[in-house]
Design an enzyme around this catalytic site. Sequence first.
Site, PDB file in Angstrom:
ATOM      1  N   TRP A 132       0.832  -1.644   0.160  1.00 14.91           N
ATOM      2  CA  TRP A 132       0.119   0.370  -0.287  1.00 14.91           C
ATOM      3  C   TRP A 132       0.899   1.452  -0.030  1.00 14.91           C
ATOM      4  CZ3 TRP A 132      -2.040   2.894   5.160  1.00 14.91           C
ATOM      5  CH2 TRP A 132      -3.498   3.831   4.236  1.00 14.91           C
ATOM      6  N   ASP A 213      -1.849  -5.750   8.725  1.00 13.15           N
ATOM      7  CA  ASP A 213      -2.915  -5.059   8.413  1.00 13.15           C
ATOM      8  C   ASP A 213      -3.694  -5.846   8.123  1.00 13.15           C
ATOM      9  OD1 ASP A 213      -4.133  -3.076   7.507  1.00 13.15           O
ATOM     10  OD2 ASP A 213      -2.390  -2.162   5.701  1.00 13.15           O
ATOM     11  N   ALA A 215      -6.999  -4.914   6.905  1.00  9.76           N
ATOM     12  CA  ALA A 215      -7.900  -3.311   6.669  1.00  9.76           C
ATOM     13  C   ALA A 215      -8.871  -4.094   5.669  1.00  9.76           C
ATOM     14  CB  ALA A 215      -6.874  -2.796   5.576  1.00  9.76           C
ATOM     15  N   LYS A 248     -13.794  -0.991   6.080  1.00  8.93           N
ATOM     16  CA  LYS A 248     -14.108  -1.526   4.825  1.00  8.93           C
ATOM     17  C   LYS A 248     -15.475  -2.688   4.990  1.00  8.93           C
ATOM     18  CE  LYS A 248     -10.904   0.330   2.825  1.00  8.93           C
ATOM     19  NZ  LYS A 248      -9.641   0.711   4.001  1.00  8.93           N
TER      20      LYS A 248
END
Length: 400
Positions: A132, A213, A215, A248
């Site tokens: 990212w 991570d 996400a 999300k």
Amino acid sequence: MSLFDALQPATQDPILLSFQDFMADPRAEKTNLGVGMYYDAQGRIPVMRAVAAAEEQVMQRQAPWGYLMSEGLPGLRAGAESLLFGDALAGSLRGRVATLQTLGGTGAIRLGAEVINRLQPGAVVAMSRPTWLNHPSTFQAAGLQVAEYPYYDRATGEVEWAAMREAVAAMPAGTVVLLHACCHNPTGADLSPGQWAELADLLAERRLVPFLDLAYGGFGDGLEADTAPVRLLAAKGLPLFVATSFSKSFALYGERVGALSVVAESAEQATMLTETMKSITRNIYSTPPTHGALLVATVLGDPVLRADWRAELESMRLRIVGTRQALLDRVGRNSGHDFGFLTRQKGLFSYSGLSVAQMQRMKAEAAVHAVEDGRICMAAVNESNIDRVAAALRAVTQEG
């Protein structure tokens, strides 16, 4: 001399630049495949059923909106740990987990980076190539050094596992290894369960520090599979950082709800970690916001709402899976570019393998906007734009 004489132009984030270009495009048929949000079949950000029900409960609470403590809402913190570790593992960890509510997943990453820099100033954080776009700068801003390890093979569209494993095996003890728990951003290429198991053994053997991570939990292979790497690594007894975003999975982007969970070696260490994280957040933003955290905590704390949320999240995942197949069917397998990766990759994103020039052509010729590194948001593709997106992909990949 003025204070502002030293100002220099800041480096622009390519994702935000893509969005700015999209907003400035006057063409009515424009399509934005750059921003990482989930959209439904009608191109709208959904309000999830369980979240709407939680909102009704929250608005009936008739209580003042006072400050939270620096560590955040207790229900949100407990819900995050339950989601990550499950009841059985959470019990075996016996208080060795320190969890703080954060300002989204990005805030969790930055808080984790600040903690690491306090414990080991200037530590090296190794991250996948590519990763990212905001990862390197976030860790560097906390004073840490950034390195890379091989991850994605552009020729095959798959994880470059042998090269990754070799790189991890050569890392010095104490290196922080940043890993995408699922739905790798930007590539959509994930490690298999067997590769995760092998990686966990390697991390333990080399005494490395994993930093996960998370996400896009729920958008890869389902919520249980997507959070499995957390439980795998926690069970290894490793020091472990997990940055969780609820943006999300709950469609609560602007509410900025996240959590940082750190697994320590003892309950005493976890207590000290909590105090360390509280002192850091106190000096940055003092206390986190309440509203979004209440929504997530209400859903995760209510068995009926939690089950409905999980069911709707699964339907969102399956819509993306179907969209991937539909786009592959439309773009064809003989376009001059192998688009088979569309159905192999997972989550919101696919790494198209297109060049900067090809991405710029799609924007100029077809009003299809995306990040110039080739990442496209599959969740933004729907029945109203899929033919235009497929035509744009074909057009820029035709030979000659």
